[in-house]
Scaffold this active site. Sequence first.
Site, PDB file in Angstrom:
ATOM      1  N   THR A  48      -9.346   8.663   4.985  1.00 39.41           N
ATOM      2  CA  THR A  48     -10.683   8.903   5.732  1.00 39.41           C
ATOM      3  C   THR A  48     -11.395   9.740   4.778  1.00 39.41           C
ATOM      4  OG1 THR A  48      -9.651   8.769   7.906  1.00 39.41           O
ATOM      5  CG2 THR A  48     -11.740   9.794   7.863  1.00 39.41           C
ATOM      6  N   TYR A 136       3.593  10.406   3.309  1.00 38.36           N
ATOM      7  CA  TYR A 136       2.344   9.771   3.853  1.00 38.36           C
ATOM      8  C   TYR A 136       2.715   8.304   3.868  1.00 38.36           C
ATOM      9  CZ  TYR A 136      -2.580   8.455   4.774  1.00 38.36           C
ATOM     10  OH  TYR A 136      -3.592   7.875   5.124  1.00 38.36           O
ATOM     11  N   LYS A 164       3.695  12.165   7.571  1.00 36.07           N
ATOM     12  CA  LYS A 164       2.636  11.599   8.230  1.00 36.07           C
ATOM     13  C   LYS A 164       2.768  10.148   8.426  1.00 36.07           C
ATOM     14  CE  LYS A 164      -2.273  10.266   8.298  1.00 36.07           C
ATOM     15  NZ  LYS A 164      -3.703  10.015   7.566  1.00 36.07           N
ATOM     16  N   VAL A 209      -3.159  13.334  12.927  1.00 37.90           N
ATOM     17  CA  VAL A 209      -4.159  13.431  11.952  1.00 37.90           C
ATOM     18  C   VAL A 209      -5.310  12.331  12.177  1.00 37.90           C
ATOM     19  CG1 VAL A 209      -4.383  13.435   9.247  1.00 37.90           C
ATOM     20  CG2 VAL A 209      -2.453  13.775  10.284  1.00 37.90           C
TER      21      VAL A 209
END
Length: 320
Positions: A48, A136, A164, A209
């Site tokens: 993002t 991630y 994540k 997140v």
Amino acid sequence: MKPPLSGIIPPMVTPLRGRDELDVPGFERLIEHILAGGVSGLFILGTTGEGPSLSYRLRREVIKRTCRQVKGRVPVLAGITDTAFVESVNVAKAAAEAGADAVVVAPPYYLPEGQPELQEYLDHLVPELPLPLFLYNMPALTKVHIEADTIRRAMDNPRIIGLKDSSGDLTYFKTAADLIKQYRPDWPLLVGPEEKLLATLQLGGNGGVSGGANLFPKLYVKVVEAYRAGDLARAEALQQQIQRVSDSLYRIGRHSSSIIKGIKCALSFLGVCNDFMAEPFHRFRDEQRVLVHQRLRELSAEVERICGENIKPAALSANP
């Protein structure tokens, strides 16, 4: 940073005013806007945040400015994902010097690696890092899953401190949660897709997140709070509002960049920051901006009603 990190850790967008220039006033306003919502941390230079699209100079500036402004109020996690091993290490060193709390890495994303290669990459990377590492999992963009065996092996390294997962696969998430419960209960397990926030909390996740927390941080925080308080009906109602945010703002364009464009465009209407995008992407055109403006006004009223979040209605009164 005291593990396990939990709650809402927004993946902060990177406010820009040009190809290699931060919107500094907007950047500072955005940090305060997010922190005012009661979040548990900040994740910068992620998907993002357009991290891989920014110059290394600009990545360092983002890290330095974030850490300087946050001043330890919440943990700061910095993305170091890159195709070049040495550049990931260099950005990690800059993050440590600036005062970040941890770094985050997804698998290198150009030539897909096999799991043995990914395991070896982590074996080589971690000793070079001055900060703890979050894994991630982002297979839609990296073309590689961090598979269960690789997660299990990573758990043997005390300097790898969490995961994540942005796969959107609840079966995968449940497998990771079971491994964590058995082998590393100190590991935070965070979800990326906000549409699955409540579902993953019920599977043993620690938080999210969530990109929409750039806009409405208190809404996302309250989902976690309601779930932890045992108020499932309240949590479900808040989760439905999160789904409306997603349906209203993330699907306006035709491309995968539409999610970031929608968030940035909405932030510009809230008077928080510029909506300039890193190339090859561009801000929404006028037709899409009109839709964002209309839908944001409706969403803002709903969010304010359901959780009391002040959405600066005056900033939405002007025409797009």
